[in-house]
Design an enzyme around this catalytic site. Structure first.
Site, PDB file in Angstrom:
ATOM      1  CG  HIS A  73      -9.690 -13.445  -2.716  1.00 49.89           C
ATOM      2  ND1 HIS A  73      -8.380 -13.813  -2.553  1.00 49.89           N
ATOM      3  CD2 HIS A  73     -10.330 -14.542  -3.191  1.00 49.89           C
ATOM      4  CE1 HIS A  73      -8.229 -15.079  -2.918  1.00 49.89           C
ATOM      5  NE2 HIS A  73      -9.397 -15.536  -3.319  1.00 49.89           N
ATOM      6  CE1 TYR A 201      -1.377  -9.395  -0.242  1.00 49.20           C
ATOM      7  CE2 TYR A 201       0.777  -8.802  -1.121  1.00 49.20           C
ATOM      8  CZ  TYR A 201      -0.593  -8.939  -1.289  1.00 49.20           C
ATOM      9  OH  TYR A 201      -1.165  -8.620  -2.498  1.00 49.20           O
ATOM     10  N   PRO A 293       5.437  -5.102  -7.151  1.00 49.51           N
ATOM     11  CG  PRO A 293       6.046  -7.314  -7.544  1.00 49.51           C
ATOM     12  CD  PRO A 293       6.598  -5.936  -7.515  1.00 49.51           C
ATOM     13  CE  LYS A 297      -3.644  -0.353  -5.325  1.00 50.08           C
ATOM     14  NZ  LYS A 297      -4.535  -1.522  -5.309  1.00 50.08           N
ATOM     15  CE1 TYR A 384      -3.270  -6.179  -1.859  1.00 48.97           C
ATOM     16  CE2 TYR A 384      -5.564  -6.814  -2.170  1.00 48.97           C
ATOM     17  CZ  TYR A 384      -4.216  -7.098  -2.283  1.00 48.97           C
ATOM     18  OH  TYR A 384      -3.799  -8.297  -2.836  1.00 48.97           O
TER      19      TYR A 384
END
Ligand code: RFL
Ligand code: PHB
Length: 393
Positions: A73, A201, A293, A297, A384
């Site tokens: 991704h 998200y 979550p 990580k 990220y």
């Protein structure tokens, strides 16, 4: 009396990966796991791997299926106020993340350990660690009702947040840092195509939602839920309705629903213990730290700890130099606290904490700012995809 160089407590991803890497460097270990082998392979948890984790799995010679089956991704989306904004991870950082479930990572590691004849003891009951500051600590446990002893040079506490290792440290030798969030995540797995090709998200007045996946045919979705909620309170229909309401309308309308094949609730917590070492015991992964979550990580931090510990053990056994072991805790903690900060921050802007509309407006303003600023998006993206290791690690 059994003997080994490194006794590893816990056969989650941390313990299995450490034993596999040590084995490839000629260092003997025994892994003691409380549960059955089916239990470890059956848990649905993490889904996103950073490059650091992928590289380490390749180094551990368990990268073949991962490289073949993972989804790469290059971006994620942030949804809020009927908008869906793509964060171009690759364009902003040059890096990407891999979607490959923790269940698969665990299976690959279990297969590799079995193929190499690794010593893994499942259903090891009443594990107890002794003599941590002596040259040869002792691990006692019970198997099939019989008392067993394992003498070793080092103990790796890879036994997760509820494990025995951290709890065995003498009172006053460590300090805990903790934050508990006033909500949990309800997750479902379903054999339906994901609503989008990248993760979404979503911040919504009703609460957070996340659209993730395991493959082009298998979706993983989450919604923020109450701490007292039970899985039984959430029949599939209620879940799908709530998920769709928390997404921008056209995305919500496009969600393909279907029967769930797994459904579970996880509380959210931030936790760090300092230091990660006591004598010859080294804590690794969730035994040492927990992140909510949101930043994906947890497993990645666990892999980073394993990388530092295994290299330090190899250095110790090859050269007698204990410098790496002495620096283990400090090296890991620098990375851990940055991931803690990122996970806490990302959680704080995406979830509903109160019913106060002021708080929601502030979150929307932050998301609006973030998505309009290349600097802010880059900061999100580099955290990220995973921060680089400090030069000496
Ligand atoms: P684990 O996986 O908890 O494994 C610990 C093992 O130790 C065993 N054990 C014992 N064995 C012997 N004696 C005892 N007394 C023992 N006590 C415990 C346990 O049975 C178990 O087998 O810890 P480990 O190996 O450090 O791995 C950590 C990861 O599992 C964890 O960080 C991630 O799952 C967190 N996480 C995520 N991480 C990511 O990097 N990306 C993600 O996308 C992501 N999503 C998630 C997550 C965790 C979640 N939940 C359920 C907390 C999503 C969720 C919903
Ligand atoms: C998952 O796919 O399980 C997942 C993905 C991203 C997260 C957390 C969980 O931040």
């Amino acid at each position: 009396m059994q003997k080994t160089q490194v006794a590893i407590i816990g056969a989650g991803p941390s313990g299995l990966l450490l034993s596999q890497l040590l084995h490839l460097s000629g260092i003997d270990s025994v892994v003691l796991e409380r549960q059955t082998s089916d239990h470890g392979a059956g848990r649905i948890r993490a889904g996103i791997l950073e490059k650091v984790a992928v590289d380490l799995l390749i180094e551990a010679k368990v990268g073949e299926r991962l490289l073949h089956e993972r989804l790469v991704h290059d971006g994620i989306a942030l949804a809020f106020a009927e908008r869906n904004v793509r964060i171009d991870l690759k364009g902003l950082t040059g890096d990407e993340v891999s979607v490959y479930g923790q269940t698969e990572v665990t299976k690959d590691l279990m297969d590799a350990r079995a193929a190499a004849g690794g010593r893994l003891v499942y259903e090891a009951a009443d594990v107890c660690v002794e003599g941590l500051d002596s040259a040869h600590p002792l691990v006692r446990y019970r198997r099939d009702g019989k008392a067993q002893e394992l003498r070793c040079d080092f103990i790796a506490g890879c036994d997760g947040y509820h494990g025995v290792c951290r709890q065995s440290l003498p009172a006053g030798s460590t300090r805990n840092f903790e934050r508990i969030y006033p909500f949990g995540w309800l997750g479902i797995l379903a054999d339906v195509p994901p609503v989008a090709s990248e993760l979404i998200y979503s911040n919504h007045a009703r609460g957070f939602a996340l659209c993730s996946m395991r493959s082009a045919k298998r979706s993983r979705y989450y919604v923020q839920c109450g701490l007292a909620d039970k899985v039984e309170d959430w029949p599939d229909l209620r879940f799908w309705d709530e998920l769709r309401m928390r997404l921008p309308r056209e995305i919500g309308d496009a969600v393909t629903t279907g029967p769930s094949i797994e459904k579970s609730i996880a509380p959210l917590r931030s936790f760090v213990v300092e230091p990660l070492r006591f004598g010859r015991l080294f804590l690794c992964g969730d035994a040492a730290h927990i992140v909510p979550p949101t930043g994906a990580k947890g497993l990645n931090l666990a892999a980073a700890d394993v990388r530092v510990l295994y290299r330090a053990l190899v250095e110790h056994y090859r050269t007698g130099n204990a410098a790496g072991l002495d620096r283990y805790s400090d090296r890991c903690l620098r990375r851990i606290w940055k991931a803690e900060r990122f996970s806490w921050w990302f959680t704080s802007i995406m979830h509903k904490f109160t019913d106060d509309p002021f708080d929601h407006r502030i979150q929307l303003a932050e998301l609006d700012y973030l998505c309009g600023s290349r600097a802010a998006m880059t900061s999100l993206a580099e955290n990220y995809v995973g921060l680089p290791f400090e030069p000496d690690t």
